[in-house]
Enzyme design. Structure first.
Site, PDB file in Angstrom:
ATOM      1  N   CYS A 250      47.604  62.338  22.746  1.00  0.00           N
ATOM      2  CA  CYS A 250      48.029  61.731  24.016  1.00  0.00           C
ATOM      3  C   CYS A 250      49.434  61.154  24.008  1.00  0.00           C
ATOM      4  O   CYS A 250      50.264  61.561  24.814  1.00  0.00           O
ATOM      5  CB  CYS A 250      47.047  60.640  24.430  1.00  0.00           C
ATOM      6  SG  CYS A 250      45.474  61.287  24.938  1.00  0.00           S
TER       7      CYS A 250
HETATM    8  C1  UDX Z   1      45.606  56.721  23.136  1.00  0.00           C
HETATM    9  C2  UDX Z   1      45.410  55.546  24.114  1.00  0.00           C
HETATM   10  O1  UDX Z   1      45.075  54.359  23.376  1.00  0.00           O
HETATM   11  C3  UDX Z   1      44.334  55.877  25.144  1.00  0.00           C
HETATM   12  O2  UDX Z   1      44.235  54.815  26.100  1.00  0.00           O
HETATM   13  C4  UDX Z   1      44.715  57.184  25.857  1.00  0.00           C
HETATM   14  O3  UDX Z   1      43.708  57.550  26.816  1.00  0.00           O
HETATM   15  C5  UDX Z   1      44.904  58.301  24.833  1.00  0.00           C
HETATM   16  O4  UDX Z   1      45.903  57.903  23.869  1.00  0.00           O
HETATM   17  P1  UDX Z   1      44.346  57.659  20.981  1.00  0.00           P
HETATM   18  O5  UDX Z   1      45.405  58.707  20.945  1.00  0.00           O
HETATM   19  O6  UDX Z   1      42.926  58.054  20.801  1.00  0.00           O
HETATM   20  O7  UDX Z   1      44.407  56.861  22.378  1.00  0.00           O
HETATM   21  O8  UDX Z   1      44.693  56.621  19.805  1.00  0.00           O
HETATM   22  P2  UDX Z   1      45.187  55.136  19.628  1.00  0.00           P
HETATM   23  O9  UDX Z   1      44.116  54.356  18.966  1.00  0.00           O
HETATM   24  O10 UDX Z   1      45.772  54.566  20.855  1.00  0.00           O
HETATM   25  O11 UDX Z   1      46.361  55.357  18.530  1.00  0.00           O
HETATM   26  C6  UDX Z   1      47.479  56.213  18.814  1.00  0.00           C
HETATM   27  C7  UDX Z   1      48.442  56.263  17.649  1.00  0.00           C
HETATM   28  O12 UDX Z   1      49.151  55.035  17.516  1.00  0.00           O
HETATM   29  C8  UDX Z   1      47.790  56.502  16.286  1.00  0.00           C
HETATM   30  O13 UDX Z   1      48.567  57.427  15.560  1.00  0.00           O
HETATM   31  C9  UDX Z   1      47.814  55.142  15.621  1.00  0.00           C
HETATM   32  O14 UDX Z   1      47.853  55.225  14.219  1.00  0.00           O
HETATM   33  C10 UDX Z   1      49.098  54.569  16.179  1.00  0.00           C
HETATM   34  N1  UDX Z   1      49.157  53.097  16.213  1.00  0.00           N
HETATM   35  C11 UDX Z   1      48.286  52.399  16.997  1.00  0.00           C
HETATM   36  C12 UDX Z   1      50.120  52.418  15.462  1.00  0.00           C
HETATM   37  O15 UDX Z   1      50.929  53.018  14.763  1.00  0.00           O
HETATM   38  N2  UDX Z   1      50.172  51.049  15.542  1.00  0.00           N
HETATM   39  C13 UDX Z   1      49.339  50.321  16.328  1.00  0.00           C
HETATM   40  O16 UDX Z   1      49.470  49.076  16.354  1.00  0.00           O
HETATM   41  C14 UDX Z   1      48.352  51.016  17.069  1.00  0.00           C
END
Ligand code: UDX
Length: 440
Positions: free
Chosen positions: A278
């Site tokens: 996403c």
């Molecule tokens: C995301 C959105 O959270 C969600 O609302 C949307 O519908 C789809 O995209 P998702 O891709 O499942 O969801 O994962 P998410 O838990 O949000 O993490 C995304 C990325 O950010 C991951 O690679 C994670 O490792 C990274 N991340 C997340 C960080 O590097 N630091 C953080 O503090 C949080």
């Protein structure tokens, strides 16, 4: 209500299962007969906690799957949950969704003829786009739907209802949303969505805000939401890189910063950056749509630039300690985040490529994502455990924050040279290692 969900991918399957669970009669439509057969058998083609239980309970009862669009005309609401893949320039490809919208229109027109002939000219159909599309894309899908419906076009209405669920908690996120966004052009459509979601909202036990707006604004909310979250992480990474220069722990800083209510404590974990299906796709798509409309968004461009730079910073830290040419190097974590086998846009991909470019002998380990990563790197060595990957390695790069990595202890003793570059601040052992945190 009778609901049709066109597209049984990640979002469509979750939507279909949760709507059936909320008491609706759901028909899932997909072109893939294997996916349809699995759904009718009560199984999902994807792994998501709680999803198989819902499918097993409702398949054959309130949930049916089919490859045909026939039932669409009888539905009270039809959802389009078709993927919108990225093109090379970052914009989204509306081709598959446009085709589905057209076929939905045709199916409604075919069914409506009978209904109108039976003296029911008020027979109106609501088609709701769940797929993530840009504001200019809304008009294109509306046109495709109307073109498919032909003479029945005036009885078809398009709405948008973006989805905010995360991988790994999709069912729970759907059942306990922070907000619902209804993008409609009429009170009739808004009321229909109200009725559809009513049992779900009653079951949450909490007050869920419902945003009622027009279809274009609704989809923009989705993009703004994801662009904001991705930028929040990138800003934490940018500040984290500054902290590293000063020998300051970015986590200590951001833990304090997050206590400001206006900022909030989530999505401030700095490190190797964001991936997944996403954030990268959505940020690129809204940048491309903005560019197309004559505006280059500098903040969003920078969010991507910072994210793209984090794997390079990890490699710079590695290079400062060891020349990895001809050396065994362990990459711990291949999934884009813990709790999933999804490797789409995983930071592990540029890390592995950079190690290979340096002539390293790379060994990867992930508790669940080995098979999916094999599609990207078929010839890579994959270990069965973190300990096996570390055995004899001259360096380890930690890319995904799986809990089990926190517990690694003696395993580091089997390394040839214990250089550990941590991209997620997950490794607890520090003594006896040459340990480098990316932003701490
Ligand atoms: C995301 C959105 O959270 C969600 O609302 C949307 O519908 C789809 O995209 P998702 O891709 O499942 O969801 O994962 P998410 O838990 O949000 O993490 C995304 C990325 O950010 C991951 O690679 C994670 O490792 C990274 N991340 C997340 C960080 O590097 N630091 C953080 O503090 C949080």
């Amino acid at each position: 209500m009778r609901v049709t969900v066109v597209g049984s991918g990640y979002v469509g399957t979750t939507l279909a299962a949760c709507l059936a669970d909320a008491g609706h009669d759901v028909t899932a439509v997909d072109i893939d007969p294997d996916v349809v057969a699995a759904l009718n058998d009560g199984r999902a083609a994807i792994h998501e906690p709680g999803l198989d239980d819902l499918l097993a309970e409702h398949a054959g009862e309130r949930l049916h799957a089919t490859t045909e669009y026939d039932g669409v005309s009888d539905a009270d609401v039809t959802f389009l949950a078709i993927g919108t893949p990225s093109r090379a320039d970052g914009s989204i490809d509306l081709g598959p969704l446009t085709a589905a919208a057209e076929m939905t229109g045709e199916a409604i027109a075919g069914g409506s003829e009978g209904s109108a002939a039976e003296g029911n000219p008020e027979d109106r159909h609501l088609v709701v786009v769940k797929s993530t599309i840009t504001p200019p894309g809304v008009g294109a899908i509306r046109e495709a739907l109307r073109a498919g419906a032909g003479d029945a076009a005036d009885r078809v209405e398009l709405a948008t209802n973006p989805e905010f669920l995360r991988e790994g908690s999709a069912v729970d996120d759907f059942q306990h949303p922070d907000k619902l966004v209804f993008g409609t052009d009429s009170d009739w459509a808004a009321e229909r969505l109200d009725s559809l979601y009513e049992p779900l909202l009653a079951a949450t036990g909490s007050e869920v805000p419902v945003i009622r707006t027009d279809p274009e604004t609704a989809v923009m909310i989705k993009y703004a939401n994801n662009a904001f979250l991705a930028s929040k992480i990138s800003l934490a990474n940018d500040l984290g890189n500054v902290c590293k220069r000063f020998g300051i722990d970015a986590y200590e800083v951001m833990d304090a910063v997050g206590l400001d209510d206006r900022i909030g404590s989530q999505f401030l974990r700095s490190g190797v950056g964001w991936g997944g299906s996403c954030f990268p796709k959505d940020v690129d798509a809204i940048r491309a749509a903005a560019r197309e409309a004559g505006y280059e968004p500098p903040m969003l461009d920078a969010a991507v630039a910072v994210n793209d730079g984090q794997p390079d910073r990890m490699l710079d830290l590695l290079d400062a300690h060891v020349d990895v040419a001809g050396e065994r190097v362990a990459v711990l974590g291949l999934a884009f985040k813990p709790g999933t086998d999804d490797v789409r846009n995983s930071r592990a991909i540029p890390i592995i490529e950079a190690l290979q470019a340096r002539g390293a002998d790379v060994v990867g380990y992930d508790p669940v994502a080995t098979d999916t990563m094999r599609e990207h790197f078929p010839d890579l060595e994959y270990a069965d455990s973190a300990a096996a990957a570390l055995d004899g390695a001259s360096a380890a790069l930690v890319v995904t924050d799986w809990d089990e990595f926190a517990a690694l202890d003696d395993a580091f003793d089997a390394m040839a040279d214990p250089v550990v570059i941590d991209g997620r601040r997950i490794i607890e052992r520090r003594d006896g290692l040459t340990y480098e945190g990316l932003t701490w």
